[in-house]
Design an enzyme around this catalytic site. Structure first.
Site, PDB file in Angstrom:
ATOM      1  CB  CYS A 233     -53.512  38.533  51.825  1.00  0.00           C
ATOM      2  SG  CYS A 233     -52.503  38.073  50.404  1.00  0.00           S
TER       3      CYS A 233
ATOM      4  CB  CYS B 172     -49.713  42.737  46.049  1.00  0.00           C
ATOM      5  SG  CYS B 172     -51.308  42.013  45.673  1.00  0.00           S
TER       6      CYS B 172
ATOM      7  CB  CYS C 162     -57.638  42.535  46.053  1.00  0.00           C
ATOM      8  SG  CYS C 162     -57.398  40.880  46.683  1.00  0.00           S
TER       9      CYS C 162
ATOM     10  CB  CYS D 279     -54.642  36.410  43.498  1.00  0.00           C
ATOM     11  SG  CYS D 279     -55.198  36.520  45.204  1.00  0.00           S
TER      12      CYS D 279
ATOM     13  CG  HIS E  76     -55.560  25.627  26.474  1.00  0.00           C
ATOM     14  ND1 HIS E  76     -55.470  24.368  27.020  1.00  0.00           N
ATOM     15  CD2 HIS E  76     -56.079  25.469  25.231  1.00  0.00           C
ATOM     16  CE1 HIS E  76     -55.924  23.480  26.142  1.00  0.00           C
ATOM     17  NE2 HIS E  76     -56.301  24.116  25.056  1.00  0.00           N
TER      18      HIS E  76
ATOM     19  CB  CYS F 229     -50.206  24.856  28.301  1.00  0.00           C
ATOM     20  SG  CYS F 229     -49.890  23.739  29.678  1.00  0.00           S
TER      21      CYS F 229
ATOM     22  CB  CYS G 276     -54.003  18.009  29.538  1.00  0.00           C
ATOM     23  SG  CYS G 276     -55.255  19.292  29.709  1.00  0.00           S
TER      24      CYS G 276
ATOM     25  CB  CYS H 292     -47.781  32.057  34.357  1.00  0.00           C
ATOM     26  SG  CYS H 292     -48.894  33.299  34.977  1.00  0.00           S
TER      27      CYS H 292
ATOM     28  CB  CYS I  77     -49.960  27.396  38.740  1.00  0.00           C
ATOM     29  SG  CYS I  77     -49.688  29.026  39.457  1.00  0.00           S
TER      30      CYS I  77
ATOM     31  CB  CYS J  86     -54.660  33.921  40.383  1.00  0.00           C
ATOM     32  SG  CYS J  86     -53.058  34.420  39.730  1.00  0.00           S
TER      33      CYS J  86
HETATM   34 FE1  FSX Z   1     -55.193  40.449  46.839  1.00  0.00          FE
HETATM   35 FE2  FSX Z   1     -52.656  41.633  47.535  1.00  0.00          FE
HETATM   36 FE3  FSX Z   1     -54.351  38.228  46.339  1.00  0.00          FE
HETATM   37 FE4  FSX Z   1     -53.156  38.916  48.378  1.00  0.00          FE
HETATM   38  O1  FSX Z   1     -52.560  42.351  49.125  1.00  0.00           O
HETATM   39  S1  FSX Z   1     -54.329  39.957  44.955  1.00  0.00           S
HETATM   40  S2  FSX Z   1     -55.427  38.689  48.250  1.00  0.00           S
HETATM   41  S3  FSX Z   1     -52.304  37.552  46.871  1.00  0.00           S
HETATM   42  O2  FSX Z   1     -51.831  40.166  48.045  1.00  0.00           O
HETATM   43  O3  FSX Z   1     -54.415  42.087  47.275  1.00  0.00           O
HETATM   44 FE1  SF4 Z   2     -54.512  23.755  28.874  1.00  0.00          FE
HETATM   45 FE2  SF4 Z   2     -54.119  21.385  29.962  1.00  0.00          FE
HETATM   46 FE3  SF4 Z   2     -52.160  23.183  29.988  1.00  0.00          FE
HETATM   47 FE4  SF4 Z   2     -54.259  23.530  31.523  1.00  0.00          FE
HETATM   48  S1  SF4 Z   2     -52.774  21.864  31.692  1.00  0.00           S
HETATM   49  S2  SF4 Z   2     -53.350  25.071  30.238  1.00  0.00           S
HETATM   50  S3  SF4 Z   2     -55.909  22.737  30.254  1.00  0.00           S
HETATM   51  S4  SF4 Z   2     -53.049  22.204  28.202  1.00  0.00           S
HETATM   52 FE1  SF4 Z   3     -52.325  32.748  38.151  1.00  0.00          FE
HETATM   53 FE2  SF4 Z   3     -52.729  30.793  36.377  1.00  0.00          FE
HETATM   54 FE3  SF4 Z   3     -50.509  32.266  36.244  1.00  0.00          FE
HETATM   55 FE4  SF4 Z   3     -50.850  30.531  38.220  1.00  0.00          FE
HETATM   56  S1  SF4 Z   3     -50.655  30.038  36.040  1.00  0.00           S
HETATM   57  S2  SF4 Z   3     -50.081  32.633  38.418  1.00  0.00           S
HETATM   58  S3  SF4 Z   3     -53.064  30.685  38.609  1.00  0.00           S
HETATM   59  S4  SF4 Z   3     -52.613  32.990  35.962  1.00  0.00           S
END
Ligand code: FSX
Ligand code: SF4
Ligand code: SF4
Length: 318
Positions: free
Chosen positions: A64, A67, A167, A205, A242, A245, A266, A281, A293, A302
């Site tokens: 998409c 990236c 992807c 992603c 987790h 977190c 949680c 992350c 997130c 993701c």
């Molecule tokens: Fe995939 Fe790249 Fe997800 Fe998008 O192009 S990893 S669909 S965020 O950006 O390939």
């Molecule tokens: Fe784990 Fe809860 Fe944090 Fe999700 S929100 S990573 S389930 S502690």
């Molecule tokens: Fe992906 Fe989870 Fe990191 Fe968000 S917190 S970017 S969904 S791996």
């Protein structure tokens, strides 16, 4: 470019630059730099230095473009420094100045010139059904080039291949249930075609810009980073979300969020896939470290090889 009327000899007399050399300058420039900036000698010097460091050819298959957008969001180092000092982005379908056959010819010329030394970045999955006809990436010599043709030809010449995004790394969304295009990950595609160039998977992603830039810098300075069993750099994908977190205490106390706006609980009951997800992350955060997130939603896993089929429905418990 066909509108240019001056003969090359005349143009050379007039400006000191032949049409041919001008076109070469335009098409041979780093992909992210506009034509106007190319007249700046300091920039040209920086580019030349960059080129000696690490030429990168970036190709896009079935994705998409998120990236690419994520890379352009690199703030530390800023994207301008990445393009000028860290890498030399020689080909990028979205941001480069050249286009059409000229762009494709330039790509093949760069691959030849920097054989064994450049990194091929693949963004998006590779659609293999119907001889790859689902993804035509350009034309050369009046022939359509598919993503399949391109990767088959260029990957063996690269020193390394970076599969950017879930992807490219694992098939991701294009390879999810109902995959009519035969979307395939880079690793599987290279294996199926007997290509042995080493692959580094930068899943996500999209992936965090630091994961992309950091992996490229590692390649440049120290070679291929230590990888996990799914081919991802341990430095970025070695930790469980987790276990680290900030809401782990709430999980242990059994304090569960019922809504996405709950500031403390949680998120497991509303779909968080953190327990099965490995990435940093939780400490790196997104949008220049502002949030991530789990602050606003849930981790949908993701970066995982099972994404998205294995992590949907996103907002229901695993
Ligand atoms: Fe995939 Fe790249 Fe997800 Fe998008 O192009 S990893 S669909 S965020 O950006 O390939
Ligand atoms: Fe784990 Fe809860 Fe944090 Fe999700 S929100 S990573 S389930 S502690
Ligand atoms: Fe992906 Fe989870 Fe990191 Fe968000 S917190 S970017 S969904 S791996």
């Amino acid at each position: 470019m066909k509108d240019v009327q001056l003969l090359p000899e005349m143009q050379q007399k007039k400006s000191g630059v032949t049409r041919r050399s001008f076109l070469k300058t335009v098409t041979g420039t780093a992909a992210g730099i506009g034509i106007a900036q190319m007249v700046n000698p300091a920039l040209i010097q920086a580019l030349e230095k960059g080129l000696k460091r690490h030429p990168v050819i970036w190709v896009q298959g079935q994705g998409c473009t998120g990236c690419s957008v994520t890379l352009l969001n690199s703030t530390s180092p800023p994207i301008a420094d990445v393009l000028l000092k860290v890498i030399s982005l020689q080909f990028h379908p979205t941001v480069m100045a050249s286009e059409g056959e000229m762009g494709m010819e330039n790509l093949y010329a760069i691959a030849e010139e920097y054989k064994g030394r450049f990194s091929l970045v693949v963004e998006g999955a590779i659609p293999t059904a119907e001889d790859g006809k689902y993804c035509i990436v350009g034309e050369a010599h009046h022939k359509e080039i598919t993503m399949v043709d391109l990767v088959k030809e260029i990957a063996p010449q690269a020193g390394s291949v970076l599969a950017i995004g879930t992807c490219a790394a694992f098939g991701g969304i294009p390879a999810a249930e109902g995959n009519v295009t035969g979307a395939t990950s880079v690793t599987d595609f290279l294996k199926d075609n007997g290509i042995s160039t080493p692959v580094v998977n930068i899943s996500g992603c999209p992936p965090h810009p630091d994961w992309i830039v950091g992996s490229i810098v590692h390649l440049l300075e120290k070679g291929i980073p230590e990888l996990d069993e799914e081919g991802r750099p341990m430095i970025f994908y070695g930790e469980n979300i987790h276990d680290n977190c900030p809401r782990l205490d709430a999980y242990e106390e059994g304090e569960m969020s019922e809504t996405l706006s709950d500031p403390k609980g949680c998120r497991m009951d509303i779909g968080c896939k953190g327990p099965d997800t490995y990435a940093d992350c939780y400490k790196r955060k997104w949008n220049s470290g502002m949030n991530w997130c789990i602050d606003n939603a849930v981790c949908i896993g993701c970066v995982s090889s099972g994404f998205p089929d294995g992590t949907t429905p996103f907002y229901e418990p695993a």
